[in-house]
Design a protein around this motif. Structure first.
Motif, PDB file in Angstrom:
ATOM      1  N   SER A 395       0.824  -1.220   0.000  1.00 48.50           N
ATOM      2  CA  SER A 395       0.000   0.000   0.000  1.00 48.50           C
ATOM      3  C   SER A 395       0.849   1.257   0.000  1.00 48.50           C
ATOM      4  N   GLY A 396       2.120   1.118   0.385  1.00 51.12           N
ATOM      5  CA  GLY A 396       3.009   2.264   0.432  1.00 51.12           C
ATOM      6  C   GLY A 396       2.900   3.075   1.700  1.00 51.12           C
ATOM      7  N   SER A 397       2.043   2.652   2.620  1.00 52.72           N
ATOM      8  CA  SER A 397       1.836   3.425   3.851  1.00 52.72           C
ATOM      9  C   SER A 397       2.919   3.175   4.883  1.00 52.72           C
ATOM     10  N   VAL A 398       3.656   2.062   4.749  1.00 54.57           N
ATOM     11  CA  VAL A 398       4.697   1.728   5.713  1.00 54.57           C
ATOM     12  C   VAL A 398       5.875   1.082   4.999  1.00 54.57           C
ATOM     13  N   THR A 399       6.982   1.061   5.711  1.00 50.73           N
ATOM     14  CA  THR A 399       8.160   0.291   5.316  1.00 50.73           C
ATOM     15  C   THR A 399       8.523  -0.596   6.512  1.00 50.73           C
ATOM     16  N   PRO A 400       9.446  -1.520   6.356  1.00 48.44           N
ATOM     17  CA  PRO A 400       9.833  -2.334   7.504  1.00 48.44           C
ATOM     18  C   PRO A 400      10.345  -1.512   8.683  1.00 48.44           C
ATOM     19  N   ASP A 401      10.855  -0.310   8.401  1.00 47.62           N
ATOM     20  CA  ASP A 401      11.422   0.493   9.484  1.00 47.62           C
ATOM     21  C   ASP A 401      10.451   1.523  10.055  1.00 47.62           C
ATOM     22  N   THR A 402       9.245   1.571   9.526  1.00 45.87           N
ATOM     23  CA  THR A 402       8.256   2.522  10.061  1.00 45.87           C
ATOM     24  C   THR A 402       7.936   2.166  11.514  1.00 45.87           C
ATOM     25  N   VAL A 403       8.046   3.157  12.393  1.00 42.92           N
ATOM     26  CA  VAL A 403       7.781   2.930  13.817  1.00 42.92           C
ATOM     27  C   VAL A 403       6.279   3.014  14.063  1.00 42.92           C
ATOM     28  N   LEU A 404       5.769   1.966  14.709  1.00 42.63           N
ATOM     29  CA  LEU A 404       4.332   1.855  14.937  1.00 42.63           C
ATOM     30  C   LEU A 404       4.069   1.450  16.383  1.00 42.63           C
ATOM     31  N   PRO A 405       2.923   1.826  16.912  1.00 44.29           N
ATOM     32  CA  PRO A 405       2.621   1.438  18.300  1.00 44.29           C
ATOM     33  C   PRO A 405       2.274  -0.047  18.405  1.00 44.29           C
ATOM     34  N   CYS A 406       2.719  -0.659  19.499  1.00 43.02           N
ATOM     35  CA  CYS A 406       2.373  -2.066  19.796  1.00 43.02           C
ATOM     36  C   CYS A 406       1.939  -2.132  21.258  1.00 43.02           C
ATOM     37  N   VAL A 541       9.042  -6.571  -1.749  1.00 48.47           N
ATOM     38  CA  VAL A 541       8.158  -6.923  -0.644  1.00 48.47           C
ATOM     39  C   VAL A 541       8.480  -8.320  -0.137  1.00 48.47           C
ATOM     40  N   THR A 542       8.626  -9.287  -1.047  1.00 54.01           N
ATOM     41  CA  THR A 542       8.944 -10.638  -0.594  1.00 54.01           C
ATOM     42  C   THR A 542      10.330 -10.696   0.039  1.00 54.01           C
ATOM     43  N   GLU A 543      11.249  -9.883  -0.450  1.00 50.16           N
ATOM     44  CA  GLU A 543      12.573  -9.850   0.173  1.00 50.16           C
ATOM     45  C   GLU A 543      12.476  -9.276   1.590  1.00 50.16           C
ATOM     46  N   GLN A 544      11.672  -8.253   1.756  1.00 50.68           N
ATOM     47  CA  GLN A 544      11.480  -7.684   3.087  1.00 50.68           C
ATOM     48  C   GLN A 544      10.808  -8.683   4.027  1.00 50.68           C
ATOM     49  N   LEU A 545       9.854  -9.442   3.520  1.00 52.14           N
ATOM     50  CA  LEU A 545       9.201 -10.461   4.342  1.00 52.14           C
ATOM     51  C   LEU A 545      10.195 -11.536   4.771  1.00 52.14           C
ATOM     52  N   ARG A 546      11.048 -11.956   3.855  1.00 53.43           N
ATOM     53  CA  ARG A 546      12.040 -12.979   4.216  1.00 53.43           C
ATOM     54  C   ARG A 546      12.957 -12.476   5.328  1.00 53.43           C
ATOM     55  N   THR A 547      13.319 -11.204   5.263  1.00 57.60           N
ATOM     56  CA  THR A 547      14.171 -10.626   6.308  1.00 57.60           C
ATOM     57  C   THR A 547      13.438 -10.599   7.651  1.00 57.60           C
ATOM     58  N   MET A 548      12.174 -10.210   7.627  1.00 59.90           N
ATOM     59  CA  MET A 548      11.402 -10.167   8.878  1.00 59.90           C
ATOM     60  C   MET A 548      11.169 -11.568   9.439  1.00 59.90           C
ATOM     61  N   MET A 549      10.992 -12.557   8.561  1.00 60.80           N
ATOM     62  CA  MET A 549      10.815 -13.936   9.019  1.00 60.80           C
ATOM     63  C   MET A 549      12.114 -14.460   9.644  1.00 60.80           C
ATOM     64  N   ARG A 550      13.260 -13.968   9.160  1.00 56.88           N
ATOM     65  CA  ARG A 550      14.527 -14.356   9.795  1.00 56.88           C
ATOM     66  C   ARG A 550      14.623 -13.765  11.200  1.00 56.88           C
ATOM     67  N   GLU A 551      14.178 -12.534  11.341  1.00 58.67           N
ATOM     68  CA  GLU A 551      14.201 -11.895  12.651  1.00 58.67           C
ATOM     69  C   GLU A 551      13.264 -12.610  13.633  1.00 58.67           C
ATOM     70  N   THR A 552      12.186 -13.196  13.125  1.00 58.68           N
ATOM     71  CA  THR A 552      11.277 -13.957  13.991  1.00 58.68           C
ATOM     72  C   THR A 552      12.016 -15.097  14.683  1.00 58.68           C
ATOM     73  N   VAL A 553      12.971 -15.684  13.986  1.00 57.14           N
ATOM     74  CA  VAL A 553      13.741 -16.809  14.536  1.00 57.14           C
ATOM     75  C   VAL A 553      14.873 -16.311  15.427  1.00 57.14           C
TER      76      VAL A 553
END
Length: 624
Positions: A395-406, A541-553
């Motif tokens: 959607s272009g509204s965020v990037t992997p580094d966008t800071v969001l509330p959790c 996008v898929t490359e960014q997802l793969r990076t985030m999935m690595r961080e999950t581990v």
């Protein structure tokens, strides 16, 4: 000339001695009546025209029962009024009705003969059998009965032989694994049947059988066999089906038990008795389809001792072996990883680069419910955040580094969304929220998306796509449009109306690994055909997802798998009303993508642990 049924009765009176008053001779009338009765499959009418009605009816009935023909026509070819003899031309169409359209008619030539001439025969792809027989004699010319001779029906038939139609296999192809080694082959098995009518002591017979087969099948007990016999209502019970290697050592002792019947069969079985998979049923069906399509056929003359002579037919066409993509080592590791779980559990593993199905495993609790690994639909929980994050990034509204509330919980559009145990991270980058599985972050992201954003992103990863795959019946899942913000919140965390199968989530992981959805393939060279082929998600996008999935581990919810180098994954816990939540883990390890599902696990931990038990034994053989 062919007579009606009423005409048969009238003519029978003529043969009984009444005046004919017609130009036709007694021989012509008798021959025509006999031919018509056979064509109409009226065994009694045909038999009554002969000198031995009882023997004739038995032979005629057996002929039609034994050949089970689609069509049979008997025509008077010639008569000799002076000699009282006649010849019949018989034309049979055998075998099951063709599907979906009738087979084209073929020219036939004889394959069996007359009683007084050289036998002739021919077969064709339509399974037709044509021949000529001769019968009659002086008695017929004088208005008497047709002298009974079984060869009136078919050449070579005697009082001591019968006719039989059978199919002929063109061979016995094997089903091969990914390395070309035998995975399944046709093997002899023995059914150990118990006949209540011949069992005087059910308890004694059950105990004796259970003692012998117990080492092979511990679940077959004296108590279970007695219960089976009691509920059989006098019908035969199959106690167990034994492979030859298991049967031979106890064959003589089983045969000696009162009431035991041993029946041999052939079945397509796995080379490794321990291997179980929902894929095997589909492969058996595919194998049988090939056997049916290539089968030959035969009309056999069967003697009293069981020996058979072929009168007509065609040999089957040898079929090639079926090469599958299954990897026994990966399949074995998947089975072992979930075997001891008390809950229903399944693992599906694919090769992202090719779509090859490497393993589909279920534990006994799951198998009792059916092929849930391939067709069981469940809420995917937080594993669906791979799709939600992809939609948000696109959607272009965020990037992997966008800071969001959790926050620990949030009321979003009237739906209170908590994190697991209400953990609160404050404000963090999207990649951290993904790795730590922040429900509140994902819910807030989804509210701002269009109603079709999540279904579109899911289709980009194969979720919601239907495939027709040779040897494999699958469902991927369903992601309906979320028309209201509240629905989008539910969908964002894999709840609400979103459903997926373990196969579908393995396909999601494979799509992220490859960058596009691979066509699932179980039989080499026969990829699945999709009902729709959406464009893949953008490569970044898929490359960014793969990076985030690595961080999950490495730093997220799956750190117990951090020892597995370069593993990428996403955990998931899916609520199911008041029942215990389902646990999920989807992952990518080199060129292996997989999904682990554990029903009623109450958290993702059992699925994550099973993933570790699955991956660690096969690390050395996973392509990188």
């Amino acid at each position: 000339m062919k007579l009606s049924v009423a005409g048969i009765a009238v003519s029978a009176l003529v043969l009984g001695g009444c005046t004919i008053g017609q130009s036709e001779s007694e021989t012509e009338i008798a021959a025509q009546q006999f031919a018509d009765a056979l064509t109409q499959r009226n065994a009694q009418a045909a038999a009554d025209l002969t000198s031995d009605p009882a023997a004739a009816k038995a032979a005629i009935s057996q002929m039609f029962d034994g050949l089970a023909a689609r069509d049979a026509t008997f025509v008077v070819a010639s008569t000799d009024s002076d000699a009282g003899t006649f010849t019949l031309d018989a034309d049979w169409t055998l075998g099951a009705e063709p599907e979906p359209e009738p087979e084209a008619e073929s020219t036939t030539t004889p394959t069996a003969g007359t009683t007084s001439a050289t036998p002739t025969a021919e077969t064709d792809s339509a399974q037709t059998w044509s021949y000529t027989t001769t019968g009659g004699g002086k008695a017929v010319a004088g208005g008497g009965k047709i002298p009974w001779d079984p060869q009136l029906l078919a050449p070579g038939l005697t009082a001591d032989t019968t006719l039989r139609y059978t199919t002929l296999a063109g061979g016995s192809p094997q089903v091969l694994d990914a390395a070309g080694r035998p995975l399944m082959s046709e093997q002899t098995v023995t059914l150990v049947n118990l006949d209540p009518a011949t069992i005087a002591d059910p308890a004694g017979t059950a105990a004796a059988v259970a003692q012998l087969v117990g080492p092979v099948a511990p679940t077959v007990t004296a108590a279970s066999l007695q219960a089976d016999l009691a509920g059989a209502q006098g019908k035969t019970v199959t106690a167990i089906t034994l492979r030859d290697a298991d049967f031979q050592p106890i064959a003589d002792r089983l045969a000696a038990i009162p009431g035991v019947q041993l029946v041999k069969q052939t079945r397509l079985l796995t080379a490794d008795k321990a291997m179980t998979s929902p894929t095997l049923d589909g492969l058996r069906e595919l194998w049988q389809q090939g056997q049916d399509a290539s089968a030959g056929w035969a009309v056999q003359l069967v003697s009293a001792n069981g020996s058979a002579e072929r009168l007509a037919g065609a040999d089957g066409t040898p079929q090639p072996d079926i090469a599958t993509t299954l990897d026994p080592a990966i399949q074995g590791a998947a089975q072992a990883a979930i075997a001891d779980l008390p809950q229903q559990a399944a693992i599906v593993a694919l090769r992202p680069s090719t779509g090859a199905v490497l393993a589909v495993a279920q534990n006994p609790a799951a198998t009792a419910q059916g092929p849930i690994a391939l067709t069981g639909l469940y809420p995917p929980g937080s594993t669906f955040k791979t799709v939600t994050t992809s939609a948000a990034l696109q959607s272009g509204s965020v990037t992997p580094d966008t800071v969001l509330p959790c926050p620990g919980s949030a009321n979003i559009e009237g739906r209170t969304i908590p994190n697991d145990d209400n953990f609160d991270l404050g404000s963090v980058p999207l990649h951290t929220a993904f790795a730590r599985s922040c429900n509140t972050t994902m819910g807030a992201l989804a509210v701002a998306l269009p109603p079709t954003a999540l279904p579109h992103a899911a289709l980009q990863f194969g979720l919601g796509v239907d495939y027709v795959t040779p040897g494999l019946t699958t469902v991927t899942g369903s992601v309906p449009p979320a028309d209201t913000p509240a629905q989008r919140v539910e969908s964002a965390i894999g709840q609400g109306q979103v459903t997926a199968t373990p196969f579908g989530m393995a396909l999601v992981a494979a799509s992220i690994a490859k960058g596009s959805t691979p066509a699932p393939t179980l039989v080499a060279g026969m990829p699945g055909v999709a009902n729709t082929t959406p464009a893949p998600a953008p490569p970044q996008v898929t490359e960014q997802l793969r990076t985030m999935m690595r961080e999950t581990v490495t730093a997220g919810t799956a750190t117990q798998l951090a020892d597995i180098a370069d593993l990428r994954g996403k955990t998931g816990t899916a609520e199911v009303g008041d029942a215990a939540a389902h646990g999920w883990f989807v992952g990518i390890d080199g060129d292996v993508a997989f999904a682990v599902f554990v029903a009623g696990a109450d958290s993702s931990a059992p699925a994550v642990d099973a993933a570790g038990r699955f991956l660690r034994p096969i690390q050395a053989q996973i392509p990188r």
